[in-house]
Scaffold this active site. Sequence first.
Site, PDB file in Angstrom:
ATOM      1  CG  LEU A  28      70.548  90.507  30.981  1.00  0.00           C
ATOM      2  CD1 LEU A  28      70.459  91.185  29.623  1.00  0.00           C
ATOM      3  CD2 LEU A  28      71.302  91.401  31.944  1.00  0.00           C
ATOM      4  CG  HIS A  35      84.111  75.905  42.487  1.00  0.00           C
ATOM      5  ND1 HIS A  35      85.356  76.454  42.367  1.00  0.00           N
ATOM      6  CD2 HIS A  35      84.191  74.685  41.876  1.00  0.00           C
ATOM      7  CE1 HIS A  35      86.154  75.607  41.713  1.00  0.00           C
ATOM      8  NE2 HIS A  35      85.465  74.529  41.412  1.00  0.00           N
ATOM      9  CD1 TRP A  47      61.061  82.264  31.304  1.00  0.00           C
ATOM     10  CD2 TRP A  47      62.284  80.633  30.405  1.00  0.00           C
ATOM     11  NE1 TRP A  47      61.977  82.852  30.475  1.00  0.00           N
ATOM     12  CE2 TRP A  47      62.740  81.881  29.911  1.00  0.00           C
ATOM     13  CE3 TRP A  47      62.914  79.475  29.970  1.00  0.00           C
ATOM     14  CZ2 TRP A  47      63.786  81.981  29.002  1.00  0.00           C
ATOM     15  CZ3 TRP A  47      63.955  79.577  29.078  1.00  0.00           C
ATOM     16  CH2 TRP A  47      64.396  80.825  28.599  1.00  0.00           C
ATOM     17  CE1 TYR A  57      99.768  71.558  43.256  1.00  0.00           C
ATOM     18  CE2 TYR A  57      98.634  72.503  45.149  1.00  0.00           C
ATOM     19  CZ  TYR A  57      98.625  72.086  43.833  1.00  0.00           C
ATOM     20  OH  TYR A  57      97.479  72.222  43.109  1.00  0.00           O
ATOM     21  CE  LYS A  82      69.536  74.908  38.721  1.00  0.00           C
ATOM     22  NZ  LYS A  82      68.077  74.929  38.900  1.00  0.00           N
TER      23      LYS A  82
END
Length: 523
Positions: free
Chosen positions: A430, A271, A517, A155, A374
């Site tokens: 949703l 992250h 679920w 860099y 996930k």
Amino acid sequence: MNTKALTRSEVFGQLRKELYGEEQSRHANTHIFIILGASGDLAKKKIYPNLWWLFRDGLLPANTLFVGFARSNLTMQDIRAACLPHMKESFAPLVHQVTDAESESLSAFFSKNSYLSGRYNDAGSFEQLNGHLSSLPDGTDANRLFYLALPPSVYLDVSTNIRHHCMSSRGWNRLIVEKPFGRDLKSSQELSVHLSSLFKEDQIYRIDHYLGKEMVQNLMVLRFGNRIFGPIWNRDSMACVVLTFKEPFGTQGRGGYFDDFGIIRDVMQNHLLQMLCLVAMEKPASTSPDDVRDEKVKVLKCIAPVEAPEVVLGQYVGNPDGDGDSKLGYQDDPTVPKGSCTPTFATAVLYVQNERWDGVPFILRCGKALNERKAEVRLQFTDVPGDIFDERCQRNELVVRVQPDEAIYLKMMTKRPGVFFSPEETELDLTYKSRYKNVKLPDAYERLILDVFCGNQMHFVRSDELREAWRIFTPLLNRIEREKESPIPYPYGSRGPAEADDLVKRVGFRYEGKYKWVQPHAN
Ligand code: NDP
Ligand code: BG6
């Protein structure tokens, strides 16, 4: 609701307007996108394919040219062959069908590409690169975007050489830098000082590609575009917040690179921490990039360095009952040094010590070679005070699933349907695949590259954010390196060490294991 389906060109027309405004002339200039490290993995898997999708969909400024630069002696044909397999998986706001026009467009894209080989630490190579850029039509006046798809070891040389030999004198210049931005507070500060001696902050785009993901960007709209969440988004209603990243594969021969960094530097410090900021920050004064980043920095400043008792580290070992790769542990990767103490799994608990969040644990969990892929944000609410249902209610949870299968669901209690009068756990769901059937979501890099063209730094990491992020993790990282304590082994394909579940339970996350679920749209 407007139910009229838009044509492809209408959708892109709208997008173009949104991106560049009505006034297109500002973008009539030539732009040159320079990929340094064009022969590499990132370039072939992400940068070229994303540039192609943006080009195909007419989202780049009209006169955009692409120049690859790397040490290898390659032709554009070689680059094209390496990239093509990764260009197939396409994005489009509308469901996409490959057409003849598209294959013509692909040829048009490659006709705008060129490649040059040279050395990263050699001023002469960059003079040649500049000569090449200037020889392109309108090349001397063009705006130049330099993408450093390179190992961090080069860099310093590359940024210096760009600054001294390759800047456009009349157009603007922007530098896109990939993580890792250093490996601790000190090295990151050195890099920041170096870059800021060459470029202004508004020229530097530090990519954390999680900031380009649909559901990560959605956090701000979800929080600040709705009345319902604001009043409960605080320590009065939240028991804890869990931020998760899981991958079902190991280092896959890249262990040599990974071993120098480990999962905290690879995923948690960037992250997961970025997602934490978006969950925890106050409402910014506006959606301007600096207003948003000011709020993120304030959150980070309220977080003390993470402490050892609130951390569990793991390293995967081969699973003798597994198949294929899962038989192999981290240390079976030939590129990993024997006896390595590098964690491939980590759970850490952070606290945001401000009026909104004091005492609420933010649990960051990440790992490789786990049981599933996930990434999600899970807000677990406190128990309902004054229970009248004989402890049959479970805590509400709001889950923002980042990937795969983007969704937002709210786990809640309702009356069991029928003649019963008992509470039952269900969800408001949703799921994007059901709600937005015809929409394919763009790749994170696609959005971020577009932002660089548009000069929007909202989804890029500012230098003060970076400094704070390293401040939080550097003492822990130093301790890991100093004490060389072996991480807890966990089998490939498992949920990670049981000690991590003990930790999250201890700080207040409640897992009942009862929720089922039922996928509503399954055949
Ligand atoms: P789970 O019940 O699987 O897990 C809830 C949370 O508890 C997760 O953070 C999970 O972490 C953690 N956990 C799991 N096992 C343990 C354990 N033994 N000890 C401590 N913590 C544990 O997920 P959900 O409640 O979200 O829902 C169940 C399923 O329903 C999921 O597969 C979900 O994707 C699906 N669902 C999908 C929807 C949709 O697609 N729209 C809507 C609603 C639900 P970990 O990640 O480690 O397992
Ligand atoms: C990168 C990490 O930043 O993110 C990788 O260096 C990780 O180790 C990757 O695999 C995950 O990205 P995504 O978009 O596939 O979740």
